[in-house]
Scaffold this motif. Structure first.
Motif, PDB file in Angstrom:
ATOM      1  N   ASN A  41     -11.944 -38.778 -42.651  1.00 31.03           N
ATOM      2  CA  ASN A  41     -12.921 -39.820 -42.319  1.00 31.03           C
ATOM      3  C   ASN A  41     -14.315 -39.440 -42.851  1.00 31.03           C
ATOM      4  O   ASN A  41     -14.836 -38.380 -42.523  1.00 31.03           O
ATOM      5  CB  ASN A  41     -12.965 -39.976 -40.794  1.00 31.03           C
ATOM      6  N   PRO A  42     -14.943 -40.287 -43.653  1.00 29.58           N
ATOM      7  CA  PRO A  42     -16.234 -39.917 -44.241  1.00 29.58           C
ATOM      8  C   PRO A  42     -17.407 -40.003 -43.277  1.00 29.58           C
ATOM      9  O   PRO A  42     -18.504 -39.545 -43.614  1.00 29.58           O
ATOM     10  CB  PRO A  42     -16.400 -40.939 -45.374  1.00 29.58           C
ATOM     11  N   ALA A  43     -17.212 -40.580 -42.100  1.00 31.78           N
ATOM     12  CA  ALA A  43     -18.331 -40.724 -41.169  1.00 31.78           C
ATOM     13  C   ALA A  43     -17.786 -40.903 -39.758  1.00 31.78           C
ATOM     14  O   ALA A  43     -17.504 -42.025 -39.334  1.00 31.78           O
ATOM     15  CB  ALA A  43     -19.218 -41.908 -41.558  1.00 31.78           C
ATOM     16  N   ALA A  44     -17.628 -39.796 -39.050  1.00 32.73           N
ATOM     17  CA  ALA A  44     -17.104 -39.826 -37.690  1.00 32.73           C
ATOM     18  C   ALA A  44     -18.210 -39.504 -36.702  1.00 32.73           C
ATOM     19  O   ALA A  44     -19.206 -38.856 -37.046  1.00 32.73           O
ATOM     20  CB  ALA A  44     -15.960 -38.825 -37.550  1.00 32.73           C
ATOM     21  N   VAL A  45     -18.032 -39.943 -35.459  1.00 32.87           N
ATOM     22  CA  VAL A  45     -19.050 -39.762 -34.429  1.00 32.87           C
ATOM     23  C   VAL A  45     -18.524 -38.818 -33.354  1.00 32.87           C
ATOM     24  O   VAL A  45     -17.406 -38.978 -32.859  1.00 32.87           O
ATOM     25  CB  VAL A  45     -19.445 -41.111 -33.803  1.00 32.87           C
ATOM     26  N   LEU A  46     -19.346 -37.841 -33.007  1.00 31.52           N
ATOM     27  CA  LEU A  46     -19.056 -36.928 -31.904  1.00 31.52           C
ATOM     28  C   LEU A  46     -19.905 -37.319 -30.704  1.00 31.52           C
ATOM     29  O   LEU A  46     -21.133 -37.317 -30.772  1.00 31.52           O
ATOM     30  CB  LEU A  46     -19.387 -35.492 -32.312  1.00 31.52           C
ATOM     31  N   LEU A  47     -19.241 -37.674 -29.606  1.00 30.68           N
ATOM     32  CA  LEU A  47     -19.936 -37.904 -28.345  1.00 30.68           C
ATOM     33  C   LEU A  47     -18.941 -37.702 -27.225  1.00 30.68           C
ATOM     34  O   LEU A  47     -17.727 -37.833 -27.427  1.00 30.68           O
ATOM     35  CB  LEU A  47     -20.569 -39.298 -28.271  1.00 30.68           C
ATOM     36  N   PRO A  48     -19.393 -37.357 -26.031  1.00 31.46           N
ATOM     37  CA  PRO A  48     -18.475 -37.118 -24.926  1.00 31.46           C
ATOM     38  C   PRO A  48     -17.975 -38.425 -24.336  1.00 31.46           C
ATOM     39  O   PRO A  48     -18.559 -39.492 -24.525  1.00 31.46           O
ATOM     40  CB  PRO A  48     -19.349 -36.359 -23.919  1.00 31.46           C
ATOM     41  N   HIS A  49     -16.868 -38.340 -23.622  1.00 31.38           N
ATOM     42  CA  HIS A  49     -16.322 -39.498 -22.909  1.00 31.38           C
ATOM     43  C   HIS A  49     -16.284 -39.113 -21.431  1.00 31.38           C
ATOM     44  O   HIS A  49     -15.453 -38.323 -21.000  1.00 31.38           O
ATOM     45  CB  HIS A  49     -14.929 -39.840 -23.432  1.00 31.38           C
ATOM     46  N   LEU A  50     -17.212 -39.652 -20.663  1.00 32.70           N
ATOM     47  CA  LEU A  50     -17.434 -39.208 -19.292  1.00 32.70           C
ATOM     48  C   LEU A  50     -16.911 -40.224 -18.284  1.00 32.70           C
ATOM     49  O   LEU A  50     -17.042 -41.429 -18.480  1.00 32.70           O
ATOM     50  CB  LEU A  50     -18.929 -38.989 -19.051  1.00 32.70           C
ATOM     51  N   LEU A  51     -16.356 -39.716 -17.205  1.00 31.38           N
ATOM     52  CA  LEU A  51     -15.859 -40.548 -16.119  1.00 31.38           C
ATOM     53  C   LEU A  51     -16.375 -39.994 -14.799  1.00 31.38           C
ATOM     54  O   LEU A  51     -16.247 -38.789 -14.544  1.00 31.38           O
ATOM     55  CB  LEU A  51     -14.328 -40.575 -16.108  1.00 31.38           C
ATOM     56  N   PRO A  52     -16.943 -40.830 -13.943  1.00 31.31           N
ATOM     57  CA  PRO A  52     -17.543 -40.313 -12.719  1.00 31.31           C
ATOM     58  C   PRO A  52     -16.528 -39.754 -11.737  1.00 31.31           C
ATOM     59  O   PRO A  52     -16.878 -38.933 -10.890  1.00 31.31           O
ATOM     60  CB  PRO A  52     -18.255 -41.545 -12.133  1.00 31.31           C
ATOM     61  N   ASP A  53     -15.277 -40.166 -11.843  1.00 31.69           N
ATOM     62  CA  ASP A  53     -14.269 -39.720 -10.887  1.00 31.69           C
ATOM     63  C   ASP A  53     -13.278 -38.751 -11.512  1.00 31.69           C
ATOM     64  O   ASP A  53     -12.182 -38.571 -10.985  1.00 31.69           O
ATOM     65  CB  ASP A  53     -13.528 -40.940 -10.315  1.00 31.69           C
TER      66      ASP A  53
ATOM     67  N   GLY B 164     -10.597 -36.620 -32.281  1.00 27.29           N
ATOM     68  CA  GLY B 164     -10.290 -35.320 -32.841  1.00 27.29           C
ATOM     69  C   GLY B 164     -11.500 -34.438 -33.012  1.00 27.29           C
ATOM     70  O   GLY B 164     -11.419 -33.212 -32.863  1.00 27.29           O
ATOM     71  N   LEU B 165     -12.656 -35.023 -33.318  1.00 24.22           N
ATOM     72  CA  LEU B 165     -13.861 -34.235 -33.497  1.00 24.22           C
ATOM     73  C   LEU B 165     -14.292 -33.587 -32.185  1.00 24.22           C
ATOM     74  O   LEU B 165     -14.882 -32.503 -32.178  1.00 24.22           O
ATOM     75  CB  LEU B 165     -14.974 -35.128 -34.056  1.00 24.22           C
ATOM     76  N   LEU B 166     -13.989 -34.224 -31.064  1.00 22.73           N
ATOM     77  CA  LEU B 166     -14.332 -33.682 -29.752  1.00 22.73           C
ATOM     78  C   LEU B 166     -13.291 -32.691 -29.256  1.00 22.73           C
ATOM     79  O   LEU B 166     -13.631 -31.633 -28.711  1.00 22.73           O
ATOM     80  CB  LEU B 166     -14.487 -34.823 -28.746  1.00 22.73           C
ATOM     81  N   TYR B 167     -11.998 -33.006 -29.445  1.00 20.65           N
ATOM     82  CA  TYR B 167     -10.939 -32.218 -28.821  1.00 20.65           C
ATOM     83  C   TYR B 167     -10.324 -31.145 -29.722  1.00 20.65           C
ATOM     84  O   TYR B 167      -9.860 -30.115 -29.230  1.00 20.65           O
ATOM     85  CB  TYR B 167      -9.814 -33.135 -28.345  1.00 20.65           C
ATOM     86  N   ALA B 168     -10.257 -31.367 -31.039  1.00 21.91           N
ATOM     87  CA  ALA B 168      -9.496 -30.462 -31.899  1.00 21.91           C
ATOM     88  C   ALA B 168     -10.075 -29.046 -31.953  1.00 21.91           C
ATOM     89  O   ALA B 168      -9.306 -28.071 -31.905  1.00 21.91           O
ATOM     90  CB  ALA B 168      -9.370 -31.046 -33.306  1.00 21.91           C
ATOM     91  N   PRO B 169     -11.395 -28.844 -32.076  1.00 25.67           N
ATOM     92  CA  PRO B 169     -11.896 -27.462 -32.136  1.00 25.67           C
ATOM     93  C   PRO B 169     -11.573 -26.640 -30.889  1.00 25.67           C
ATOM     94  O   PRO B 169     -11.121 -25.497 -31.007  1.00 25.67           O
ATOM     95  CB  PRO B 169     -13.397 -27.652 -32.325  1.00 25.67           C
TER      96      PRO B 169
END
Length: 611
Positions: free
Chosen positions: A288-300, A575-580
């Motif tokens: 992917n030439p342009a991927a975004v890294l950001l967290p996915h948060l859930l309050p519960d 994948g950018l968040l979880y793979a490393p």
């Protein structure tokens, strides 16, 4: 759940750091380096143990403090360790020092060199949990465990070879010197694991013995009359009737972000790597030439939030490392710092408010809820200071530069045997045997867990159009917008379950309909052209492999009871968040080293959930 911790209160008296809270100094003598060497390194026989060929050791320390013992151990390790060795350090600390106090302490100790700088650069914010700091040039990694040891120790997956029992004096800090903590130490100690401590109190000795340690008295350092050392004795038989040596020859199948992350972690730990992928590094969805890294948060869901927090840090470290392997460096790899999330719904806003109320430490580190949306853009807005836009293809190339060349051969089967795992290839290539195999591809079915994988197609669109700027933050909400230049933008991405290619490994054909979807989703961006007016200069499509719960499978496949076939599968669009972090987990679990995730978090990724 991660919790905010206060930095330790520190006073400097006659050039020595002292804790007014515990009424004790951080250094036990006027010669702290000499004392640490005698009480911890020599008591554990580390100079000799470090020099053994193929050494992979784990040393844990209660009371990390200034990092003195860690820095001294790294210095000894660098001087004696074999080229194929690996050192895993664990430091427990309930009152982390402020980085300014760390720097002053390192200067006072005469240890302010590259390792001390690396320690301070990677030092995490004061949030409870596990935090990794790699020392790749030393072939070592430090896992800092922030929080009360009585709470954090039971969540640690590790097998320790040597212990440093440090920390403030037992009478001043009884929460660290008690039978409960020592029993947890015993839980993660191997038979024969050694320990050393400056302490000599009778209750400490009796509690260590009650937990299964054989204790000896030794003359103390300096003015101290006695100290303790010894080893762990475990009369219980091993849990499994068969044991295996730590693997050295490992095959990694798949050279996307998941496979490359695992390969790099394994190579750091002294394994001999062979990578297989017909498409080469980043040839599939990881290109992917342009991927975004950001967290996915859930309050519960504090477990998932802890995974996001750890994943962000590991990906940041991997991005910096990959940049070293690119001639163009960081500028080619990193397309944007900070991610602004626009137009969250009323429901999502309530979720964020609940998260802030329940977990202020974690959410405050990951995003700024006070950020306001610029005029003309939908609000409210969340800003993720740790968010990134990354050229995934460049990331993969940078990682691959530090690894053996990828063999562009397809794998058709994996067969565990008594002494090896045999890999069979497409065509006339002869089968080859390895000590272990990591499956990091959604291509040919190689393990039973892949039967549960689904695929989702995605398309990105590159648009040439002048937009207001310059503001190179990534903007996301419904779709995302990555600005390469004032008139050059990547936008996307679609998420399609329909119209997929017959070959699951092949990307779908780009369509004008998906271009329209991408543009319509970003109509809220000021100046974004209408679909009929857009000048499209490039398209990219890829196939994402996902499991139903949108979490990857990371761990041992059920096809081999000895745990020699490991999986890092189904990272999907995250994948950018979880793979490393998954690559580190696979490597540590395969080699029986301390893991980077707490037990309750790692369990969320277990392959057993799709058994």
């Amino acid at each position: 759940m991660p919790e905010a911790l206060a930095f330790a209160r520190l006073e400097w008296r006659d050039g020595q750091p002292v804790s007014p809270e515990f009424g004790d100094g951080y250094f036990g003598s006027d010669a702290p380096l000499e004392e640490a060497h005698e009480v911890f390194l020599e008591a554990n026989d580390l100079p000799r143990r470090f020099a053994r060929p193929g050494t992979r050791m784990t040393i844990a320390e209660t009371g990390f403090g200034t990092g003195l013992n860690t820095l001294l151990t790294l210095r000894e390790w660098r001087a004696r360790a074999p080229d194929d060795g690996f050192l895993s350090l664990i430091g427990f600390e309930s009152r982390p020092l402020h980085p300014d106090d760390l720097a002053r302490a390192h200067q006072q100790l005469g240890l302010d060199g590259p390792d001390a700088e690396r320690l301070r650069d990677g030092y995490p914010p004061p949030v409870s949990g596990l935090h990794r700091i790699p020392f790749p040039r030393a072939r070592a990694v430090l896992t800092l465990v922030f929080g009360d040891a009585a709470i954090t120790l039971p969540q640690l997956n590790a097998a320790v070879d040597a212990w440093y029992l440090d920390g403030f004096a037992p009478r001043r800090n009884p929460g660290l010197w008690n039978i409960g903590v020592f029993r947890q130490m015993a839980r993660i100690s191997r038979p024969g694991t050694t320990f050393g401590t400056y302490a000599a109190a009778g209750q400490v000795r009796r509690d260590l013995e009650a937990a299964g340690f054989v204790v000896r008295r030794k003359p103390g350092h300096g003015r101290k009359r006695e100290r303790l050392c010894g080893h762990f004795h475990d009369p219980a038989p091993p849990a499994l009737p068969e044991t295996r040596e730590r693997p050295r020859r490992v095959a990694v199948i798949g050279a996307g972000i998941a496979g490359l992350s695992a390969a790099l972690a394994l190579q750091d730990r002294g394994c001999h790597l062979t990578l297989f992928d017909p498409a080469g590094p980043g040839g599939g969805a990881s290109g992917n030439p342009a991927a975004v890294l950001l967290p996915h948060l859930l309050p519960d869901d504090p477990g998932l939030n802890a995974l996001a927090l750890t994943g962000m840090r590991h990906t940041h470290a991997l991005i910096e490392r990959a940049a070293e392997g690119l001639e163009e460096g960081r500028s080619t790899l990193l397309l944007g710092d900070s991610v602004a999330f626009h137009g969250i719904s009323a429901h999502a806003r309530k979720r964020v408010q609940r998260l802030r109320a329940r977990d202020p430490a974690e959410s405050g580190y990951l995003f700024d809820p006070a950020a306001t949306a610029p005029a003309g853009t939908p609000g409210p807005m969340l800003e993720y200071p740790g968010g990134r836009a990354v050229d995934m293809g460049a990331l993969c190339r940078g990682l691959a530069a530090a690894l053996p060349a990828v063999e562009r051969t397809g794998v058709s089967a994996i067969e565990p045997h008594a002494t090896e795992v045999r890999v069979t290839f497409d065509g006339d290539h002869p089968a080859r045997g390895f000590d272990a195999v990591v499956i990091a591809t959604a291509g040919a079915p190689l393990c039973p867990e892949q039967a549960r994988l689904g695929t989702v197609g995605g398309q990105m669109t590159r648009v040439q159009h002048p937009l207001p700027g310059p503001d190179f933050r990534v903007r996301t909400g419904q779709g995302y917008w990555i600005q390469r230049d004032t008139d050059d933008h990547w936008i996307g991405a679609t998420y399609r379950h329909d119209g997929l290619p017959a070959d699951p490994a092949a990307p779908p054909e780009p369509t004008a309909e998906d271009d329209r979807h991408n543009l319509e989703h970003l109509a809220w961006v000021p100046g974004m052209p209408a679909p009929e007016d857009a000048r499209i200069t490039q398209r990219w499509t890829g196939m994402r492999a996902v499991f139903r719960d949108r979490l990857p499978l990371v761990g041992a496949s059920r096809m081999d009871r000895r745990g020699r076939v490991m999986l890092t599968l189904g990272h999907g669009s995250r994948g950018l968040l979880y793979a490393p972090i998954s690559g580190e987990l696979v490597a540590d679990r395969l080699l029986d080293l301390p893991e980077p995730l707490e037990q309750n978090v790692a369990r969320r990724l277990s392959p057993q959930r799709v058994a």
